[in-house]
Design a protein around this motif. Structure first.
Motif, PDB file in Angstrom:
ATOM      1  N   MET A   1       0.772  -1.231   0.000  1.00 56.27           N
ATOM      2  CA  MET A   1       0.000   0.000   0.000  1.00 56.27           C
ATOM      3  C   MET A   1       0.811   1.293   0.000  1.00 56.27           C
ATOM      4  O   MET A   1       0.379   2.307  -0.573  1.00 56.27           O
ATOM      5  N   TYR A   2       1.960   1.304   0.673  1.00 56.22           N
ATOM      6  CA  TYR A   2       2.652   2.566   0.910  1.00 56.22           C
ATOM      7  C   TYR A   2       2.915   3.385  -0.349  1.00 56.22           C
ATOM      8  O   TYR A   2       2.633   4.591  -0.374  1.00 56.22           O
ATOM      9  N   PRO A   3       3.449   2.811  -1.436  1.00 55.42           N
ATOM     10  CA  PRO A   3       3.702   3.648  -2.623  1.00 55.42           C
ATOM     11  C   PRO A   3       2.429   4.307  -3.148  1.00 55.42           C
ATOM     12  O   PRO A   3       2.461   5.462  -3.581  1.00 55.42           O
ATOM     13  N   TYR A   4       1.310   3.578  -3.102  1.00 59.78           N
ATOM     14  CA  TYR A   4       0.041   4.144  -3.568  1.00 59.78           C
ATOM     15  C   TYR A   4      -0.446   5.244  -2.625  1.00 59.78           C
ATOM     16  O   TYR A   4      -0.963   6.271  -3.067  1.00 59.78           O
ATOM     17  N   ILE A   5      -0.287   5.029  -1.315  1.00 60.34           N
ATOM     18  CA  ILE A   5      -0.713   6.019  -0.329  1.00 60.34           C
ATOM     19  C   ILE A   5       0.056   7.327  -0.509  1.00 60.34           C
ATOM     20  O   ILE A   5      -0.533   8.411  -0.515  1.00 60.34           O
ATOM     21  N   PHE A   6       1.366   7.218  -0.697  1.00 55.99           N
ATOM     22  CA  PHE A   6       2.172   8.434  -0.831  1.00 55.99           C
ATOM     23  C   PHE A   6       1.855   9.184  -2.124  1.00 55.99           C
ATOM     24  O   PHE A   6       1.853  10.410  -2.148  1.00 55.99           O
ATOM     25  N   ARG A   7       1.586   8.447  -3.198  1.00 55.50           N
ATOM     26  CA  ARG A   7       1.208   9.128  -4.443  1.00 55.50           C
ATOM     27  C   ARG A   7      -0.191   9.736  -4.330  1.00 55.50           C
ATOM     28  O   ARG A   7      -0.466  10.789  -4.899  1.00 55.50           O
ATOM     29  N   ARG A   8      -1.062   9.047  -3.608  1.00 57.19           N
ATOM     30  CA  ARG A   8      -2.430   9.532  -3.436  1.00 57.19           C
ATOM     31  C   ARG A   8      -2.467  10.885  -2.737  1.00 57.19           C
ATOM     32  O   ARG A   8      -3.346  11.717  -3.020  1.00 57.19           O
ATOM     33  N   ARG A   9      -1.532  11.153  -1.851  1.00 53.93           N
ATOM     34  CA  ARG A   9      -1.497  12.418  -1.114  1.00 53.93           C
ATOM     35  C   ARG A   9      -1.547  13.627  -2.047  1.00 53.93           C
ATOM     36  O   ARG A   9      -2.122  14.659  -1.720  1.00 53.93           O
ATOM     37  N   LEU A  10      -0.936  13.492  -3.224  1.00 52.39           N
ATOM     38  CA  LEU A  10      -0.839  14.615  -4.149  1.00 52.39           C
ATOM     39  C   LEU A  10      -2.142  14.850  -4.905  1.00 52.39           C
ATOM     40  O   LEU A  10      -2.272  15.837  -5.628  1.00 52.39           O
ATOM     41  N   GLN A  11      -3.098  13.954  -4.716  1.00 55.77           N
ATOM     42  CA  GLN A  11      -4.358  14.034  -5.450  1.00 55.77           C
ATOM     43  C   GLN A  11      -5.525  14.486  -4.568  1.00 55.77           C
ATOM     44  O   GLN A  11      -6.643  14.633  -5.065  1.00 55.77           O
ATOM     45  N   THR A  12      -5.286  14.677  -3.283  1.00 55.56           N
ATOM     46  CA  THR A  12      -6.379  14.993  -2.355  1.00 55.56           C
ATOM     47  C   THR A  12      -6.267  16.419  -1.830  1.00 55.56           C
ATOM     48  O   THR A  12      -5.173  16.988  -1.744  1.00 55.56           O
ATOM     49  N   PHE A  13      -7.386  16.980  -1.451  1.00 58.34           N
ATOM     50  CA  PHE A  13      -7.455  18.374  -1.009  1.00 58.34           C
ATOM     51  C   PHE A  13      -6.440  18.684   0.091  1.00 58.34           C
ATOM     52  O   PHE A  13      -5.734  19.684   0.025  1.00 58.34           O
ATOM     53  N   GLY A  14      -6.348  17.843   1.108  1.00 55.78           N
ATOM     54  CA  GLY A  14      -5.498  18.127   2.246  1.00 55.78           C
ATOM     55  C   GLY A  14      -4.190  17.368   2.290  1.00 55.78           C
ATOM     56  O   GLY A  14      -3.493  17.399   3.304  1.00 55.78           O
ATOM     57  N   GLY A  15      -3.830  16.686   1.202  1.00 54.05           N
ATOM     58  CA  GLY A  15      -2.583  15.926   1.206  1.00 54.05           C
ATOM     59  C   GLY A  15      -2.643  14.698   2.090  1.00 54.05           C
ATOM     60  O   GLY A  15      -1.612  14.187   2.521  1.00 54.05           O
ATOM     61  N   PHE A  16      -3.876  14.215   2.336  1.00 53.36           N
ATOM     62  CA  PHE A  16      -4.056  12.999   3.117  1.00 53.36           C
ATOM     63  C   PHE A  16      -4.269  11.814   2.170  1.00 53.36           C
ATOM     64  O   PHE A  16      -4.212  11.976   0.945  1.00 53.36           O
ATOM     65  N   HIS A  17      -4.562  10.646   2.715  1.00 52.22           N
ATOM     66  CA  HIS A  17      -4.801   9.466   1.891  1.00 52.22           C
ATOM     67  C   HIS A  17      -6.290   9.284   1.595  1.00 52.22           C
ATOM     68  O   HIS A  17      -6.699   8.278   1.029  1.00 52.22           O
ATOM     69  N   PHE A  18      -7.101  10.251   1.996  1.00 52.55           N
ATOM     70  CA  PHE A  18      -8.516  10.272   1.678  1.00 52.55           C
ATOM     71  C   PHE A  18      -8.876  11.682   1.234  1.00 52.55           C
ATOM     72  O   PHE A  18      -8.132  12.629   1.490  1.00 52.55           O
ATOM     73  N   ASP A  19     -10.027  11.831   0.586  1.00 50.85           N
ATOM     74  CA  ASP A  19     -10.347  13.135   0.011  1.00 50.85           C
ATOM     75  C   ASP A  19     -11.777  13.535   0.335  1.00 50.85           C
ATOM     76  O   ASP A  19     -12.585  12.730   0.805  1.00 50.85           O
ATOM     77  N   THR A  20     -12.078  14.795   0.066  1.00 57.09           N
ATOM     78  CA  THR A  20     -13.444  15.276   0.212  1.00 57.09           C
ATOM     79  C   THR A  20     -14.337  14.614  -0.839  1.00 57.09           C
ATOM     80  O   THR A  20     -13.864  14.167  -1.894  1.00 57.09           O
ATOM     81  N   ILE A  21     -15.629  14.565  -0.548  1.00 56.61           N
ATOM     82  CA  ILE A  21     -16.613  14.026  -1.481  1.00 56.61           C
ATOM     83  C   ILE A  21     -17.087  15.167  -2.377  1.00 56.61           C
ATOM     84  O   ILE A  21     -17.526  16.211  -1.884  1.00 56.61           O
ATOM     85  N   LYS A  22     -16.964  14.997  -3.682  1.00 55.03           N
ATOM     86  CA  LYS A  22     -17.196  16.120  -4.606  1.00 55.03           C
ATOM     87  C   LYS A  22     -18.671  16.419  -4.838  1.00 55.03           C
ATOM     88  O   LYS A  22     -19.019  17.533  -5.231  1.00 55.03           O
ATOM     89  N   THR A  23     -19.559  15.445  -4.614  1.00 51.78           N
ATOM     90  CA  THR A  23     -20.985  15.699  -4.813  1.00 51.78           C
ATOM     91  C   THR A  23     -21.549  16.469  -3.624  1.00 51.78           C
ATOM     92  O   THR A  23     -20.938  16.532  -2.563  1.00 51.78           O
TER      93      THR A  23
END
Length: 554
Positions: A239-261
């Motif tokens: 998981m770690y490589p995916y988690i670290f890359r995911r940070r760059l895709q989320t609003f707060g740089g976390f491994h989860f993001d806001t819901i867009k709807t």
């Protein structure tokens, strides 16, 4: 243990880069700049690495990011390190910095117990002249400020503050040897993150606890748990490589993001079940993992607060405590002041030995030799007084230093009239100076290590570009700076942030200009805008060589 044997040889040294601060940002800059072949030194005012985790050693001090992302993303570091808890405490984070130090051999280029007091730009050499309180002077080409967003404590100007005869400490200047409070009468002024952590830690042990609250903290359940090393090993493998890359895709740089709807796309039943699931996950899921329109739509925000209020109120026994801690009407829109994470905070107020003073209704009139006197004339006698009163955040860490640019104006004087930066990395009239995890960056809305790496990589790549092109000076244009300020304010004004009196806007500091101190557009947009500047040849900057007439580089 500090290492300062190199101090005499440092004086008058010309460096490529001086980094100020040895927290996440400073440690990462040192590592990356050395990799790139620059001569670099770090000055750190503390006696060890860790930044905020060195200073904030009060009992209960703990991070609010999950262990998996509150660390550096380099595989050579995470593959051999395991955490003991989902949300690591201060001691474990100090241990982590010691581990990083040994792995990367950082200490040999860090001078500890060395506070930078002044930095003046010399236009004849295109270098900074940096001096410290212990007599060191160096002349780096570039100055990188990694001072953090919360390193200037805010001490309230209470009448008689210096007369208190008991033990008194600000949470960020807690003695390393600790304070014994078992069986003592303890007072805590402030209910921000450090206040909440101190209160829930000391509550069960003290003879009496008096809390002085201005604004109730809309704290969220931490849902802390111990970690299994075997499970972490599997996470690292899968998981770690995916988690670290995911940070760059989320609003707060976390491994989860806001819901867009929109939250209102759900039926009431769907909404309740969804919010309950976010709540049960713990951490910031209920905040940065909820629907994005809760940041912009007051009706949506009210739904979040109503759910929060119901959950918290059920944990508090006394109706008066319920009114003060979880009022029916929100004290501000939910999430427009940074929530903190708690484990047993609200249960503390069910104890018979706890008093909660609402200082809006009954203000502090003075500090006496025996304790705290409120407007009603009651003197609350104390043995220990804890100042959990926060910081002159985001700008204060930099503005407290005597930093002068090409026009001789102090950075604090410039920003005192209104914050102005370009990309949240530079400021006009201050050439060759960068800062990260600070003013106009994603700072308060971004996971710390994520922000340190995103901005840190941009800075190092910029310096490499300049070296390759034989430039020795870079500075943002005033027009570019004005454009960035306008963009920051436009994004900020689209949200509900200005409806709260918070350190996000400087409203907690008397006399400070009320404005957006952070970039509130999220990490992906911030990354995109910074990359576009580079793709357009460092658009908005003027780059020049030592002997050259400064020329725009477009």
């Amino acid at each position: 243990m500090s290492t300062n044997a190199q101090q005499p040889s440092l004086s008058n040294q010309e460096l490529d880069v001086l980094v100020v601060g040895a927290g996440f940002g400073g440690a990462y800059q040192l590592y990356r700049l050395r990799q790139a072949g620059f001569s670099v030194k770090v000055f750190e005012s503390a006696s060890n690495l860790g930044g905020t985790w060195y200073w904030n050693c009060y009992p209960g001090s703990r991070v609010d990011s999950d262990f998996s992302i509150y660390q550096f993303s380099m595989e050579e570091l995470w593959k051999d390190w395991s955490w003991s808890e989902r949300f690591p405490g201060q001691k474990e984070l100090v241990e982590y910095f010691d581990y990083v130090d040994k792995k990367l051999d950082l200490r040999r280029d860090i001078t500890f117990d060395t506070r930078v007091t002044a930095a003046h730009f010399d236009t004849t050499t295109n270098r900074w002249v940096v001096t410290t309180q212990n007599g060191i002077t160096v002349r780096p080409r570039f100055l990188i400020l990694c001072t953090g967003f919360a390193s200037k404590p805010l001490i309230p100007d209470y009448k008689g503050l210096g007369t208190f005869k008991g033990v008194i400490h600000h949470t960020s200047r807690w003695p390393q040897e600790g304070v014994k409070w078992a069986g003592k009468r303890v007072g805590v002024i402030g209910t921000g993150a450090s206040g909440v952590q101190v209160i829930q830690e000391c509550g069960p042990d003290v003879s009496h606890l008096t809390v002085f609250q201005r604004t109730p903290n809309l704290a969220l359940p931490m849902v802390q748990r111990k970690l299994d090393e075997k499970a972490q090993k599997k996470m690292k493998e899968e998981m770690y490589p995916y988690i670290f890359r995911r940070r760059l895709q989320t609003f707060g740089g976390f491994h989860f993001d806001t819901i867009k709807t929109s939250l209102f796309d759900l039926t009431p039943e769907e909404l309740y079940l969804e919010l309950d699931e976010l709540w049960s996950k713990g951490g910031f899921h209920f905040w940065l993992g909820a629907h994005f329109d809760t940041f912009t739509d007051e009706r949506a925000n009210d739904e979040l607060y109503a759910f929060w209020q119901k959950k918290v109120k059920a944990r508090i026994n006394d109706p008066e405590m319920q009114r003060k801690l979880a009022p029916i009407v929100a004290p501000h829109p939910f999430g427009t002041k940074r929530p903190c994470l708690e484990q047993r905070y609200y249960e503390v107020y069910n104890q018979p030995n706890v008093t909660l003073i609402d200082i809006n209704e009954n203000p502090i009139s003075e500090i006496t030799p025996k304790g705290v006197k409120t407007r009603d004339g009651v003197e609350h006698e104390l043995d220990i007084l804890v100042l959990a009163t926060g910081f002159d955040a985001v700008t204060g860490s930099i503005a407290q230093i005597d930093i002068r640019g090409t026009d001789g104006v102090l950075i604090g004087e410039k920003w005192g009239k209104g914050l102005s930066t370009y990309l949240g990395l530079t400021s006009a009239n201050f050439p060759n100076m960068f800062f990260l995890y600070g003013p106009h960056g994603p700072t308060a809305f971004c996971n710390g290590p994520t922000c340190a790496e995103i901005q840190g990589d941009w800075i190092v790549d910029c310096l490499k570009y300049m070296r390759d092109k034989h430039f020795t000076r870079i500075e943002p244009k005033k027009a570019a700076e004005d454009g960035w300020v306008k963009k920051v304010n436009e994004i900020f004004s689209a949200g509900l942030w200005n409806k709260a009196k918070s350190w996000y806007t400087g409203a907690n500091v008397p006399g400070k200009v009320i404005e957006s101190l952070n970039f509130t557009g999220g990490v992906p947009l911030y990354l995109q805008m910074c990359r576009e500047v580079v793709e357009k040849g460092y658009e908005g900057f003027v780059l020049s060589g030592t002997q050259d007439t400064p020329r725009p580089h477009l």
